[in-house]
Write a protein that holds these residues in place. Structure first.
Motif, PDB file in Angstrom:
ATOM      1  N   TYR A 675      15.987  25.181 -32.029  1.00 48.43           N
ATOM      2  CA  TYR A 675      14.629  25.081 -32.201  1.00 48.43           C
ATOM      3  C   TYR A 675      14.119  24.203 -33.399  1.00 48.43           C
ATOM      4  N   GLY A 676      15.077  23.715 -33.865  1.00 48.50           N
ATOM      5  CA  GLY A 676      14.491  22.639 -35.103  1.00 48.50           C
ATOM      6  C   GLY A 676      14.262  23.459 -36.430  1.00 48.50           C
ATOM      7  N   LEU A 677      14.355  24.641 -36.707  1.00 49.17           N
ATOM      8  CA  LEU A 677      14.052  25.254 -37.754  1.00 49.17           C
ATOM      9  C   LEU A 677      14.631  24.623 -39.003  1.00 49.17           C
ATOM     10  N   ARG A 678      15.986  24.330 -38.903  1.00 49.81           N
ATOM     11  CA  ARG A 678      16.811  23.828 -40.133  1.00 49.81           C
ATOM     12  C   ARG A 678      16.295  22.319 -40.349  1.00 49.81           C
ATOM     13  N   GLU A 679      15.629  21.631 -39.414  1.00 50.93           N
ATOM     14  CA  GLU A 679      15.166  20.469 -39.840  1.00 50.93           C
ATOM     15  C   GLU A 679      14.115  20.428 -41.129  1.00 50.93           C
ATOM     16  N   LEU A 680      13.429  21.398 -41.184  1.00 55.42           N
ATOM     17  CA  LEU A 680      12.581  21.561 -42.143  1.00 55.42           C
ATOM     18  C   LEU A 680      13.024  21.783 -43.628  1.00 55.42           C
ATOM     19  N   PHE A 681      14.509  22.065 -43.477  1.00 59.20           N
ATOM     20  CA  PHE A 681      15.028  22.057 -44.990  1.00 59.20           C
ATOM     21  C   PHE A 681      15.705  20.724 -45.179  1.00 59.20           C
ATOM     22  N   LYS A 682      15.730  19.831 -44.391  1.00 55.85           N
ATOM     23  CA  LYS A 682      16.766  18.711 -44.467  1.00 55.85           C
ATOM     24  C   LYS A 682      15.654  17.672 -45.205  1.00 55.85           C
ATOM     25  N   GLN A 683      16.275  16.779 -45.776  1.00 54.99           N
ATOM     26  CA  GLN A 683      15.774  15.506 -46.629  1.00 54.99           C
ATOM     27  C   GLN A 683      14.832  15.787 -47.425  1.00 54.99           C
ATOM     28  N   GLY A 749       8.864  27.366 -28.025  1.00 62.65           N
ATOM     29  CA  GLY A 749       9.418  26.319 -28.985  1.00 62.65           C
ATOM     30  C   GLY A 749       8.527  26.653 -30.685  1.00 62.65           C
ATOM     31  N   ILE A 750       8.875  25.621 -31.507  1.00 62.30           N
ATOM     32  CA  ILE A 750       8.201  26.084 -32.806  1.00 62.30           C
ATOM     33  C   ILE A 750       7.012  25.571 -32.888  1.00 62.30           C
ATOM     34  N   SER A 751       6.459  24.634 -31.966  1.00 66.77           N
ATOM     35  CA  SER A 751       4.978  24.328 -32.113  1.00 66.77           C
ATOM     36  C   SER A 751       4.107  25.632 -32.070  1.00 66.77           C
ATOM     37  N   VAL A 752       4.563  26.541 -31.538  1.00 67.24           N
ATOM     38  CA  VAL A 752       3.738  27.911 -31.639  1.00 67.24           C
ATOM     39  C   VAL A 752       3.170  28.167 -33.101  1.00 67.24           C
ATOM     40  N   ILE A 753       3.958  27.776 -34.088  1.00 70.98           N
ATOM     41  CA  ILE A 753       3.457  28.221 -35.601  1.00 70.98           C
ATOM     42  C   ILE A 753       2.046  27.335 -35.615  1.00 70.98           C
ATOM     43  N   PHE A 754       1.964  26.410 -35.131  1.00 72.04           N
ATOM     44  CA  PHE A 754       0.614  25.734 -35.151  1.00 72.04           C
ATOM     45  C   PHE A 754      -0.426  26.452 -34.552  1.00 72.04           C
ATOM     46  N   ASN A 755      -0.362  27.163 -33.388  1.00 73.71           N
ATOM     47  CA  ASN A 755      -1.205  27.913 -32.736  1.00 73.71           C
ATOM     48  C   ASN A 755      -1.556  29.119 -33.567  1.00 73.71           C
ATOM     49  N   VAL A 756      -0.535  29.711 -34.041  1.00 72.34           N
ATOM     50  CA  VAL A 756      -0.893  30.971 -34.881  1.00 72.34           C
ATOM     51  C   VAL A 756      -1.583  30.848 -36.151  1.00 72.34           C
ATOM     52  N   ALA A 757      -1.402  29.493 -36.771  1.00 71.12           N
ATOM     53  CA  ALA A 757      -1.791  29.167 -38.144  1.00 71.12           C
ATOM     54  C   ALA A 757      -3.348  28.731 -37.816  1.00 71.12           C
ATOM     55  N   LEU A 758      -3.473  27.812 -36.744  1.00 71.88           N
ATOM     56  CA  LEU A 758      -5.063  27.880 -36.496  1.00 71.88           C
ATOM     57  C   LEU A 758      -5.538  28.924 -36.032  1.00 71.88           C
ATOM     58  N   LYS A 809       2.049  15.900 -26.846  1.00 68.94           N
ATOM     59  CA  LYS A 809       1.591  14.438 -27.077  1.00 68.94           C
ATOM     60  C   LYS A 809       0.828  14.404 -28.261  1.00 68.94           C
ATOM     61  N   LYS A 810      -0.108  15.136 -28.574  1.00 64.94           N
ATOM     62  CA  LYS A 810      -1.054  15.181 -29.824  1.00 64.94           C
ATOM     63  C   LYS A 810       0.054  15.525 -31.033  1.00 64.94           C
ATOM     64  N   LEU A 811       0.697  16.104 -31.042  1.00 68.20           N
ATOM     65  CA  LEU A 811       1.718  16.477 -32.195  1.00 68.20           C
ATOM     66  C   LEU A 811       2.617  15.205 -32.455  1.00 68.20           C
ATOM     67  N   LYS A 812       3.073  14.356 -31.415  1.00 70.07           N
ATOM     68  CA  LYS A 812       3.831  13.563 -31.454  1.00 70.07           C
ATOM     69  C   LYS A 812       3.116  12.251 -32.195  1.00 70.07           C
ATOM     70  N   LYS A 813       1.758  11.980 -31.870  1.00 70.23           N
ATOM     71  CA  LYS A 813       0.741  11.161 -32.385  1.00 70.23           C
ATOM     72  C   LYS A 813       0.506  11.610 -33.651  1.00 70.23           C
ATOM     73  N   TYR A 814       0.288  12.709 -34.075  1.00 72.04           N
ATOM     74  CA  TYR A 814       0.018  12.891 -35.506  1.00 72.04           C
ATOM     75  C   TYR A 814       1.287  12.614 -36.406  1.00 72.04           C
ATOM     76  N   GLU A 815       2.566  12.959 -35.687  1.00 73.00           N
ATOM     77  CA  GLU A 815       3.634  12.533 -36.230  1.00 73.00           C
ATOM     78  C   GLU A 815       4.003  11.086 -36.800  1.00 73.00           C
ATOM     79  N   LYS A 816       3.385  10.302 -35.721  1.00 74.74           N
ATOM     80  CA  LYS A 816       3.511   8.718 -35.808  1.00 74.74           C
ATOM     81  C   LYS A 816       2.731   8.514 -36.957  1.00 74.74           C
ATOM     82  N   GLU A 817       1.607   9.109 -36.930  1.00 79.41           N
ATOM     83  CA  GLU A 817       0.539   8.857 -37.987  1.00 79.41           C
ATOM     84  C   GLU A 817       1.154   9.150 -39.534  1.00 79.41           C
TER      85      GLU A 817
END
Length: 1066
Positions: A675-683, A749-758, A809-817
């Motif tokens: 689910y990619g949670l460990r990616e938040l702790f990397k780099q 998936g982990i994108s649910v965090i954005f829903n709850v935060a908003l 798609k929107k999250l990918k767009k913001y990630e590219k930005e």
């Protein structure tokens, strides 16, 4: 409060009763003013007095009447020169006693009758004489009747030097029990009433029936002693026990408050207390957990037959703080509006202040299996959907349409208050079916009541010397009573003792007063009850899903958005995470927990701070913390790149509440990796900063005014949303909301965090727009989590979160930005700085890779060495096994040859044995015939011998008769037949008899010869008999030897063969 306010009856176990109607009198009293306690209730000393007698209190009084009316006792007391059994000392005036009319000869009320050496002339007491002190001993269980009676028996039988004493028992709870010298009335020892814990008398019909004893706490420590006495008048033991009971009653001599009508005190004299009740049951793990409540939050749900604990939290919320010294009674009774005499005392386990010092906590044990609690130990009528068992065997959903009441009372001694204060709580309870599976809540659910204690300052003249008492009680009123009084417009003040009826107020879990303290992690209750239709739907879905675990059912996302039923979460979470076939992770986990973690200190430090509000994790060193430590340690070893990071323990704790350790570890690994949670702790948390940028861009699009406000405040997302992403909202928010978020995370998936935060930002927008920088940070830390303690608010929030459409798609767009902006920032940097930063990053990566390479190389070399060693060992074992195989084959061939030879020899031995057996049988038959003939001959010889002896005796008898008939012969022979010697001088007579003598001698010789022949024949016959017996013995020995010959030969041949093989092998 009536005179039986602190008396409760509880049944006695079968090994501690002497009669069928035996009961325990449990009495409690406040601390005496003369000897104030210095521990302020902080020690573990168990207070209260427990008197064990034979019968109820009324039976005790009736027995006392019978004793006092006994003429023998009256004569003994009235006898001249005899000391009275007891004398009552008064404080300068005559004071009536309950049974004074029945005690004309036993209680002397006139002061003139008192002994001049009375130790305490100003103390109201009853003095007992004609007592013998048998001694004292230490006891480990001061409230155990069995141990007390055992010590009474030992001291009574072993006491060598008994001491005559006089016992003074006070009539009030502030007094002291004193031992006096009967001659001088000087004090020998004293024991304050508040230190006496237990009183017992010997059972009727035993040698100890004239003895009684009491236990006391020695010097305010955990040392308990028992003092044993013997009473000269056995019947007076009941009177002594009743005096102890009187000493531990509340004083009933004070005039009622209503009669005095004291003036109302100002509001400054009103002290407010918040009293909470919590019931705990054994959860099957060796610990006690708080019981759940029905949806209406009014009735506790109990299980029958389970040992329970009652926990009372008392907190003063207004006015000057009063010091609670101790609790001397925790009482319980089924029903409401119960009488004080119907309350039953519970055993106190602990008392003292909480860790933060704000509350006073009393814990008592409650065994509902005793008869007096039968009403709250039987199933409450209800309607059950039994059909649900067919689909979901883990559930038994019941809708209750009935409940019952239970009354709990706690008596507290407050230093500044004259008399003890009783807080009375009436709550609803429902006893569920024994077959119903109850699921424990995830935080404490308590019933809370507010009490208003009105006090009046005491004048110096009213206060006792050397006392800390400052107030006396005017009234004690609960919030429920106050509301009822306002609605009914009925004036009057309730006294401390008359609480009346109280209807439980609505729970205040969701309406607690806001304060600056943040919500503790692990707070909130999660009920496992669920609607019947929802359970049926989930049951059908799980049945289909198990048929093909690789494909999720289509209706699954819609069901998950409404929340997974709590009791199914453990199974559903594992299926959503793909851990249905995780045997390799389970085995790896068992290996990982045995290894050392380099982050062990950080893990240990965080474990104590994880879910401190949850019963399963709050105990240091408990099962919950132990399991949580092992999961975090195992993951830190499993994921060497990330290791353990703060926040992982909260997620692991959430998983651990729904599944065993191994499965919780497997799901944690899936969430971190897949689910990619460990990616938040990397780099250097690069991906986490990207998430913050995406959240701000979503705010700019969905909540522009709040986004602008945050820009003006320079409030960035990482200042308030770090825990949201790193802990998945598990650190600060209530568990009901946390579990629902994990449902959505595992499903979508982990994108649910954005829903709850908003959703959180939208619902809090109006409040946040009114705050400044510090206020906004505080709002995120304190009010926001507390707002969702309500299940209804949490549901609305999750519905709003699920209704938001945030496309990938929107999250990918913001990630590219974000990456574009980062690249621009890097390009704007000075080349040297950029290259230096890149160089540092590459050096770090290089060092990490070199370390990994070294580790892998070391592991490879170690593996090769281990494999070479294992291979050598395997080859050596193979050679040894081949040699052993050849030897075994050779032995097998030899064994087969030996087997054939032994079979042939066995056949020969059998044939030889058969021949010898036939020969022996023929010899036996021959010997049998010889023996028969021998017996026949012996019989004939015996008959002939008997006939010959008979004939000889007849002939001898004839001769004797002839001799006696002859005058001449009778002279020569005696009656026995012996020859007489007669000397005569006449020669002529001798010549005449010579011829006759010669004839008789000849006849005698013939008879002797015949007798000798007969004896010779008898001897020959006996010789023949011995000869035949000898031949018979030889024959039997030959037969026996013939039977054993073949067996001996077989054994000898086997031994010979075995010895030959042994020599060859050597």
């Amino acid at each position: 409060m009536d005179d039986k306010a602190s008396v409760g009856k509880i049944s006695v176990s079968s090994d501690s009763v002497s009669t069928l109607n035996s009961e325990d009198f449990v009495l409690v009293s406040r601390l005496g003013d003369e000897t104030p306690s210095t521990n302020n209730g902080s020690d573990d000393e168990k207070t209260g007095l427990k008197i064990v007698g034979n019968g109820s209190e009324q039976q005790l009084q009736q027995e006392l009447e019978d004793v006092l009316m006994d003429p023998s006792v009256t004569e003994l007391v009235d006898a001249p020169g005899c000391h009275p059994l007891c004398a009552r000392s008064l404080r300068g005036h005559r004071q009536k006693f309950n049974f004074e009319s029945l005690l004309p000869s036993l209680l002397l009320d006139e002061p003139s009758d008192l002994s001049p050496g009375t130790p305490v002339p100003d103390e109201d007491s009853v003095v007992f004489s004609k007592l013998t002190y048998l001694g004292c001993a230490s006891v480990n269980a001061p409230r155990s009747e069995v141990e007390a009676l055992r010590m009474v028996s030992i001291l009574r039988s072993q006491c060598q030097m008994p001491l005559d004493v006089t016992l003074s028992v006070p009539g009030v709870s502030e007094g002291t029990v004193r031992l006096l010298d009967p001659q001088t009335s000087t004090e020998i020892a004293n024991y304050p009433i508040y230190k006496i814990l237990f009183c017992v008398r010997g059972h009727d019909g035993t040698p100890e029936s004239d003895c009684f004893a009491f236990t006391e706490s020695h010097y305010n420590t955990e040392i308990f002693r028992i003092h044993v006495f013997r009473c000269e008048i056995q019947e007076a033991v009941s009177r002594i026990l009743y005096s102890f009971a009187t000493a531990f009653r509340r004083s009933a001599n004070k005039a009622p408050l209503a009669a005095k009508a004291p003036p109302l005190t100002p509001d400054s004299d009103v002290f407010t207390f918040t009293v909470s009740l919590e019931i705990k049951e054994d959860d099957g793990k060796g610990t006690f957990s708080a019981v759940s409540k029905d949806k209406d939050r009014q009735s506790f749900k109990l299980r029958p037959g389970m040992v329970k604990k009652i926990v009372i939290y008392v907190q003063q919320t207004s006015n000057k703080e009063l010091a609670i010294e101790r609790c001397f009674g925790l009482l319980l009774s089924p029903g409401k509006n119960v009488k004080n005499s119907d309350m039953h005392l519970l055993d106190l386990e602990s008392m003292g202040k909480s860790s933060d010092g704000k509350s006073y906590i009393i814990t008592g044990s409650w065994n509902p299996n005793t008869p007096q609690f039968q009403a709250v130990n039987e199933e409450t009528p209800k309607v059950c959907f039994d059909d649900l068992y067919e689909r979901l065997p883990l559930f038994n959903l019941c809708d209750t349409d009935k409940f019952m009441y239970m009354t709990t009372a706690v008596d507290l001694v407050i230093t500044e208050v004259e008399e003890p204060v009783r807080f009375l709580l009436e709550t609803r309870v429902r006893v569920c079916s024994p077959n119903e599976r109850l699921f424990w809540p995830f935080s404490k659910r308590s019933y809370t009541e507010i009490f208003y204690l009105k006090l009046r300052p005491m004048e110096n003249t009213e206060r006792k010397s050397n006392s800390d008492t400052l107030y006396e009680v005017v009234s004690l009123e609960s919030e429920t009573e106050r509301e009822r009084r306002k609605t009914t417009a009925s004036p009057g003040i309730l006294s401390c003792g008359s609480h009346g009826s109280m209807v439980p107020s609505p729970p205040e879990d969701d309406e607690e007063e806001d304060n600056d303290e943040p919500l503790l992690s692990g707070s909130g209750d999660v009920s496992k009850e669920c609607g019947e239709k929802i359970l049926e739907t989930w049951g059908d879905l799980l049945s289909k899903w198990h048929l093909n675990l690789a494909v999720r059912p289509k209706q699954l996302p819609a069901l998950v958005r409404n929340g997974v039923p709590e009791a199914l979460r453990g199974e559903v979470w594992q299926l959503l995470a793909g851990c249905h076939n995780n045997d390799h992770l389970v085995e790896e986990y068992r290996t990982l927990i045995t290894k050392e973690s380099p982050q062990d200190s950080a893990i240990t430090r965080d474990i104590n701070r994880t879910f401190p509000a949850h019963d399963y994790f709050k105990d240091t060193g408990g099962d919950g913390q132990d399991s949580l430590y092992k999961i975090c340690k195992a993951y830190s070893v499993y994921d060497e790149e990330i290791g353990y990071c703060q926040g992982q323990s909260f997620l692991a704790a959430v998983l651990l509440l729904h599944m065993p350790e191994e499965q919780a570890f497997s799901v944690l690994v899936k969430i971190m990796f897949e689910y990619g949670l460990r990616e938040l702790f990397k780099q250097n948390f690069e991906d986490l900063h990207c998430k913050f940028f995406q959240l701000e861009r979503l705010m700019q699009e969905c909540i522009p005014d709040l986004y602008t406000h945050f820009l003006n405040l320079s409030l960035e997302a990482h200042m308030y949303a770090s825990q949201w992403f790193l802990t998945l909202f598990t650190a600060k928010f209530p568990l009901y909301m946390v579990f629902h978020i994990i449902d959505l995370l595992l499903c979508e998936g982990i994108s649910v965090i954005f829903n709850v935060a908003l959703a959180l930002l939208k619902t809090s927008k109006d409040d946040l727009l009114q705050t400044d920088f510090e206020g906004a940070l505080k709002f995120f830390r304190v009010p926001v989590p507390k707002r969702y303690r309500s299940e209804e608010n949490a549901k609305k929030l999750m519905e709003l979160a699920c209704s938001m459409k945030i496309s990938q798609k929107k999250l990918k767009k913001y990630e590219k930005e974000y990456h574009t902006i980062r690249e621009q920032q890097e390009q704007q940097e000075a080349p040297i700085e950029r290259y230096e930063r890149e160089n540092r990053r590459l050096q770090d990566a290089n060092m990490r890779l070199e370390q990994e390479n070294d580790d892998l190389a070391h592991e490879l070399v170690s593996s090769k060495i281990a494999l070479r060693k294992d291979l050598d060992n395997a080859e050596e074992k193979s050679d040894a096994l081949n040699k052993e195989l050849l030897i075994t084959k050779q032995k097998l061939v030899e064994s087969e040859d030996e087997k054939r030879r032994l079979e042939e020899e066995s056949a020969q031995l059998k044939e030889m044995c058969r021949r010898e057996l036939d020969k022996s049988e023929s010899e036996i038959r021959k010997n049998g015939s010889i023996i028969g003939e021998y017996k026949q001959i012996c019989s004939q010889l015996s008959e002939r011998l008997e006939k010959q002896q008979t004939a000889n005796r007849g002939e001898l008898e004839k001769i004797r008769m002839k001799v006696e008939g002859c005058e001449k012969c009778s002279i020569l022979f005696s009656k026995e037949g012996r020859l007489k010697v007669i000397s005569t001088r006449k020669e002529g007579s001798e010549e005449d008899t010579d011829e006759e003598k010669e004839a008789l001698k000849n006849q005698l010789r013939e008879m002797e010869l015949e007798l000798a022949q007969t004896k010779l024949q008898l001897v020959e016959a006996e010789c023949k008999i011995q000869d035949l017996e000898h031949h018979l013995g030889l024959a039997l020995n030959e037969v026996q030897a013939a039977k054993k010959t073949w067996f001996n030969r077989t054994l000898s041949s086997i031994k010979t063969v075995t010895g030959a093989q042994g020599k060859e092998s050597v």
